[in-house]
Design an enzyme around this catalytic site. Structure first.
Site, mmCIF file in Angstrom:
data_model
loop_
_atom_site.group_PDB
_atom_site.id
_atom_site.type_symbol
_atom_site.label_atom_id
_atom_site.label_comp_id
_atom_site.label_asym_id
_atom_site.label_seq_id
_atom_site.Cartn_x
_atom_site.Cartn_y
_atom_site.Cartn_z
ATOM 1 N N ARG A 161 0.848 -1.198 0.000
ATOM 2 C CA ARG A 161 0.000 0.000 0.000
ATOM 3 C C ARG A 161 0.883 1.248 0.000
ATOM 4 O O ARG A 161 1.535 1.558 1.006
ATOM 5 C CB ARG A 161 -0.941 0.021 1.204
ATOM 6 C CG ARG A 161 -1.815 1.287 1.232
ATOM 7 C CD ARG A 161 -3.006 1.195 2.163
ATOM 8 N NE ARG A 161 -2.657 1.273 3.570
ATOM 9 C CZ ARG A 161 -3.553 1.445 4.548
ATOM 10 N NH1 ARG A 161 -4.840 1.540 4.260
ATOM 11 N NH2 ARG A 161 -3.157 1.484 5.805
ATOM 12 N N ASP A 440 -4.118 3.593 14.440
ATOM 13 C CA ASP A 440 -3.245 4.116 13.400
ATOM 14 C C ASP A 440 -3.698 5.530 13.068
ATOM 15 O O ASP A 440 -4.498 6.118 13.800
ATOM 16 C CB ASP A 440 -3.209 3.200 12.180
ATOM 17 C CG ASP A 440 -4.548 3.139 11.426
ATOM 18 O OD1 ASP A 440 -5.489 3.886 11.796
ATOM 19 O OD2 ASP A 440 -4.640 2.344 10.485
#
Length: 521
Positions: A161, A440
């Site tokens: 990613r 996150d």
């Protein structure tokens, strides 16, 4: 020529990565696509102005015919047919080894929300993946002395990613301007690894984040076309899964799949960023203020519709519908709390499987078997793309507000999560366990965005107290004092200043990380 800053340590951090040939490849991508990327970011800002002015996101009228037509995406390659459980972790050497050695079907190596993009993290992450693709990745933990090495026969598939379109890489300059982080992440990985992965029928595969419009997906498609031609790879051999993690994108899933129909093999419910995007997109809509994060769950209101709509769209088009991340993680030393956390994860994965998802994410190896069991109960085959419910959600269902309020503990929790995470991020860590949850950048964004919106509209707590600047200042200081009492975080003061500025700003900042990026090396 690209200008590379902070070259001093690159030879030790990443001896195989920043070669003249690799940088020339990144430069070609930047030369060809930077103006288009900039125009798409301008279009995002224009859309945000319309939303702030009272417009609601919705289905595009000019692509209605495309949504009604019968077409499908290309078949997924064999390596991506069974995606029952995927593990996600930042592209850090030890985590790369642990993830690829795990029993998960795939590993998403992250340069985005779970990786703080220090120059060292970007460089060493690329080197770790370079070594992993060649089966030579190993490391010794500096604290425990334990040796980690990649198993030569590991079966877990690597998916990378890159950063979202909005994030720059300040250490790579083109004509004096920072190159898009996405160009750097994609370009370096693709140049060094795509041919070898293609030879072994293991890629290259990517997860694409933060898309807000189908034209952004079309840009990725064209970049991949260009990259394949430059390196003389077969057309459309590069495959991608795109995260539906913004509110505007949920209304354009058919268009996104169509724009990348030769290479897009699935969509993913990026739930935490999606919640953040709901808040940000509707920031000026006072009647759409979300309750406490704990009450914004996948089985209710706009999130339930989002999951079901994604499954139906993907299956109609022959794509995988991937589930998202539960933030709960195993809890050591407290059997009762651990059992409760695992049960919450189990319920979440069963709900996804029952909804028709073809796989899911976990953030911890200890959750893989649990997720596999939950999915196997509903999905005995490699996937369930033949499952179609016939459900078609209205725009109002995809915007439906969940019920619930906010108490002082919720308010304090948001402050603590935003503070602790931002301090860790400034110190170079992008995935942080906080209060037995894996946080996150997306969950930190939820926390600070809710604080902004609650204060902006003087939302009332369940005990009748109004949320205002004085309350926030008092609770922020209390949180700083409590964290210091536990053991001072190095970047706590900077994190507190940043949170104070974000929450008291007259306008909601697009991303916490863009402002914080100026403070890291």
């Amino acid at each position: 020529m690209l200008e590379i800053k902070n070259k001093t340590s690159l030879d030790s951090w990443s001896p195989n990565i920043f070669t003249p040939e690799a940088l020339a490849f990144v430069e070609k991508i930047a030369d060809k696509f930077s103006a288009r990327r900039d125009a798409l970011l301008d279009a995002r800002r224009a859309a945000k102005e319309r939303f702030d002015g009272g417009q609601l996101p919705g289905f595009l009228p000019d692509t209605k015919d495309l949504r009604m037509e019968n077409w499908q995406v290309a078949d997924a390659p064999l390596a991506l047919q069974n995606r029952r459980v995927e593990i996600t972790a930042p592209a850090e050497r030890q985590k790369v080894i642990q993830a690829l050695n795990s029993s998960a079907k795939a590993y998403m190596a992250d340069f985005e929300d779970s990786l703080a993009p220090t120059w060292k993290n970007i460089a060493t992450g690329q080197q770790a993946l370079y070594d992993a693709v060649r089966g030579t990745c190993d490391t010794v933990n500096s604290v425990t002395g334990k040796h980690y090495a990649l198993k030569p026969d590991h079966e877990c598939v690597l998916i990378v990613r890159p950063r979202g379109w909005h994030l720059p890489e300040k250490n790579v300059l083109r004509q004096g301007k920072a190159v898009a982080g996405a160009f750097v992440d994609f370009g370096l990985f693709f140049f060094h690894n795509a041919k070898l992965l293609a030879t072994n029928e293991r890629g290259p595969y990517f997860y694409l984040p933060k898309t807000e419009h189908w034209r952004e997906a079309a840009l990725w498609n064209d970049i991949m076309d260009f990259a394949e031609k430059e390196l003389e790879l077969p057309a459309n051999s590069t495959k991608a899964t795109l995260l539906i993690e913004t509110l505007p994108a949920v209304f354009q899933m058919h268009e996104i799949l169509h724009a990348m129909r030769a290479r897009l093999v699935g969509l993913n419910c990026g739930r935490w960023d999606y919640i953040f995007s709901y808040i940000k997109t509707l920031a000026r809509h006072q009647q759409r203020i979300l309750p406490a994060r704990a009450l914004v769950t996948m089985d209710k209101a706009f999130l339930k519709s989002y999951s079901e709509e994604l499954v139906e769209t993907c299956h109609r088009r022959g794509a995988h519908a991937m589930g998202g991340m539960s933030a709960f993680i195993p809890i050591r030393g407290d059997e009762e709390a651990n059992a409760l956390a695992l049960e919450k994860v189990r319920e979440d994965k069963k709900r996804e499987a029952a909804n028709g998802h073809d796989g899911t994410w976990v953030a911890h190896p200890g959750l893989i078997d649990l997720a596999v069991d939950a999915f196997s109960e509903y999905m005995p085959k490699a996937h369930q793309k033949d499952k179609l419910s016939g459900i078609a959600h209205s725009a109002s269902a995809l915007l439906e507000l969940p019920e619930g309020g906010i108490n002082l503990a919720d308010f304090d929790s948001n402050i603590q999560v935003a503070l602790r995470y931002t301090a860790a991020w400034l110190g170079g860590t992008g995935a942080v366990p906080i209060f037995n949850m894996m946080e996150d950048a997306a969950t930190a964004e939820i926390s600070r965005a809710q604080l902004w919106q609650w204060m902006q509209y003087a939302t009332t707590l369940s005990d009748g107290v109004e949320i205002d600047a004085a309350l926030f200042a008092n609770r922020l200081q209390s949180a700083v004092n409590a964290i210091n009492a536990d053991g001072e975080l190095t970047y706590l003061s900077a994190a507190a200043d940043m949170l104070d500025s974000l929450v008291n700003s007259p306008d909601m900042a697009d991303f916490l990380t863009t402002g914080a990026y100026a403070l890291i090396d």
